[in-house]
Design a protein around this motif. Structure first.
Motif, short mmCIF file in Angstrom:
data_model
loop_
_atom_site.label_atom_id
_atom_site.label_comp_id
_atom_site.label_asym_id
_atom_site.label_seq_id
_atom_site.Cartn_x
_atom_site.Cartn_y
_atom_site.Cartn_z
N ILE A 86 0.84 -1.20 0.00
CA ILE A 86 0.00 0.00 0.00
C ILE A 86 0.88 1.25 0.00
CG2 ILE A 86 -1.63 1.35 1.39
CD1 ILE A 86 -2.91 -1.39 2.17
N ARG A 87 1.92 1.24 0.79
CA ARG A 87 2.83 2.39 0.85
C ARG A 87 3.50 2.61 -0.52
NH1 ARG A 87 2.06 6.10 4.04
NH2 ARG A 87 2.22 4.87 5.91
N CYS A 88 3.88 1.53 -1.19
CA CYS A 88 4.50 1.65 -2.51
C CYS A 88 3.56 2.25 -3.54
CB CYS A 88 4.97 0.28 -3.01
SG CYS A 88 6.42 -0.38 -2.18
N LEU A 89 2.26 2.04 -3.37
CA LEU A 89 1.27 2.50 -4.33
C LEU A 89 0.68 3.86 -3.99
CD1 LEU A 89 -0.62 -0.87 -4.91
CD2 LEU A 89 1.07 0.22 -6.42
N GLN A 90 1.12 4.47 -2.90
CA GLN A 90 0.49 5.72 -2.46
C GLN A 90 0.64 6.87 -3.46
OE1 GLN A 90 2.08 6.92 1.30
NE2 GLN A 90 4.09 7.42 0.49
N ASP A 91 1.71 6.86 -4.27
CA ASP A 91 1.91 7.96 -5.21
C ASP A 91 1.41 7.65 -6.61
OD1 ASP A 91 3.08 9.62 -3.29
OD2 ASP A 91 5.05 8.73 -3.61
N ALA B 155 2.65 -2.16 -25.68
CA ALA B 155 3.06 -3.51 -25.28
C ALA B 155 2.23 -3.89 -24.05
CB ALA B 155 4.55 -3.53 -24.93
N PRO B 156 1.87 -5.15 -23.92
CA PRO B 156 1.06 -5.57 -22.77
C PRO B 156 1.78 -5.28 -21.45
CG PRO B 156 1.23 -7.34 -24.38
CD PRO B 156 2.17 -6.27 -24.80
N ARG B 157 1.04 -4.74 -20.51
CA ARG B 157 1.59 -4.47 -19.17
C ARG B 157 0.45 -4.45 -18.17
NH1 ARG B 157 0.90 0.62 -21.11
NH2 ARG B 157 0.34 2.21 -19.61
N VAL B 158 0.79 -4.71 -16.92
CA VAL B 158 -0.20 -4.72 -15.84
C VAL B 158 0.25 -3.69 -14.82
CG1 VAL B 158 -1.20 -6.08 -13.97
CG2 VAL B 158 -0.76 -7.14 -16.18
N GLU B 159 -0.69 -2.90 -14.33
CA GLU B 159 -0.41 -1.93 -13.28
C GLU B 159 -1.34 -2.18 -12.10
OE1 GLU B 159 1.30 2.13 -15.23
OE2 GLU B 159 -0.87 1.92 -15.15
N TYR B 160 -0.81 -1.93 -10.93
CA TYR B 160 -1.57 -2.02 -9.68
C TYR B 160 -1.71 -0.62 -9.12
CZ TYR B 160 -0.51 -6.94 -10.15
OH TYR B 160 -0.41 -8.23 -10.61
N ALA B 161 -2.88 -0.32 -8.58
CA ALA B 161 -3.13 1.01 -8.02
C ALA B 161 -4.04 0.87 -6.80
CB ALA B 161 -3.81 1.91 -9.06
N LEU B 162 -3.95 1.84 -5.92
CA LEU B 162 -4.86 1.87 -4.78
C LEU B 162 -6.24 2.29 -5.24
CD1 LEU B 162 -2.73 3.62 -2.00
CD2 LEU B 162 -3.27 1.19 -2.23
N THR B 163 -7.23 1.65 -4.71
CA THR B 163 -8.62 2.07 -4.92
C THR B 163 -8.90 3.16 -3.88
OG1 THR B 163 -9.46 0.48 -3.32
CG2 THR B 163 -9.27 -0.27 -5.63
N PRO B 164 -10.05 3.83 -3.97
CA PRO B 164 -10.39 4.78 -2.92
C PRO B 164 -10.38 4.12 -1.53
CG PRO B 164 -11.77 5.18 -4.81
CD PRO B 164 -11.00 3.90 -5.11
N LEU B 165 -10.85 2.89 -1.44
CA LEU B 165 -10.83 2.17 -0.16
C LEU B 165 -9.39 1.94 0.30
CD1 LEU B 165 -12.47 0.76 2.05
CD2 LEU B 165 -12.36 -1.33 0.65
#
Length: 132
Positions: free
Chosen positions: A34-39, A81-91
């Motif tokens: 979660i901390r890694c995704l905060q920005d 090119a195919p790629r996957v990203e992870y992001a924080l939801t509002p929750l």
């Protein structure tokens, strides 16, 4: 794709206060993810830099658990090119404030936590105190 600063490899060193917290947000690695995704969104390979102690299998399991709980979204981009990203939801983003409070508490009680763990180690030699 928005350009973000790379995550620093030493973002979570061995003496990270999160290792001393007597409570967890999700699994062992959830708060760090979660901390890694905060920005903003990150690719799996970007998360692996500061989370190098986590095996790819365990990181995948943690990300799936966070996605299942509605804290992280997984987006597949097909072009160019195919790629996957992870992001924080509002929750997931709503977890940042309680995590900040927990980290401040751990920092304020760092010495007490270390003393308690060292005392326990002296009383219980050879036992695994990590809860594994």
């Amino acid at each position: 794709m928005t350009h973000r600063q790379p995550l620093p490899p030493d973002m979570f060193d061995e003496l990270c206060p999160s290792a001393l917290l007597p409570f967890r947000f999700g699994d062992k690695w959830a708060a760090l993810i979660i901390r890694c995704l905060q920005d903003g969104p990150r690719r799996f390979s970007q998360l692996r830099v500061p989370l190098r102690r986590v095996t790819p299998k365990v990181l995948t399991q943690s990300l799936r658990g966070l996605e299942r709980d509605g804290l992280v979204s997984r987006t597949v981009h097909a072009d160019p090119a195919p790629r996957v990203e992870y992001a924080l939801t509002p929750l997931g983003r709503s977890m940042l404030e309680p995590m900040d409070v927990a980290c401040a508490w751990a920092a304020a009680h760092w010495d007490e936590l270390l003393d308690a763990r060292e005392s326990y180690e002296r009383r219980s030699p050879g036992q695994d105190t990590r809860g594994n």
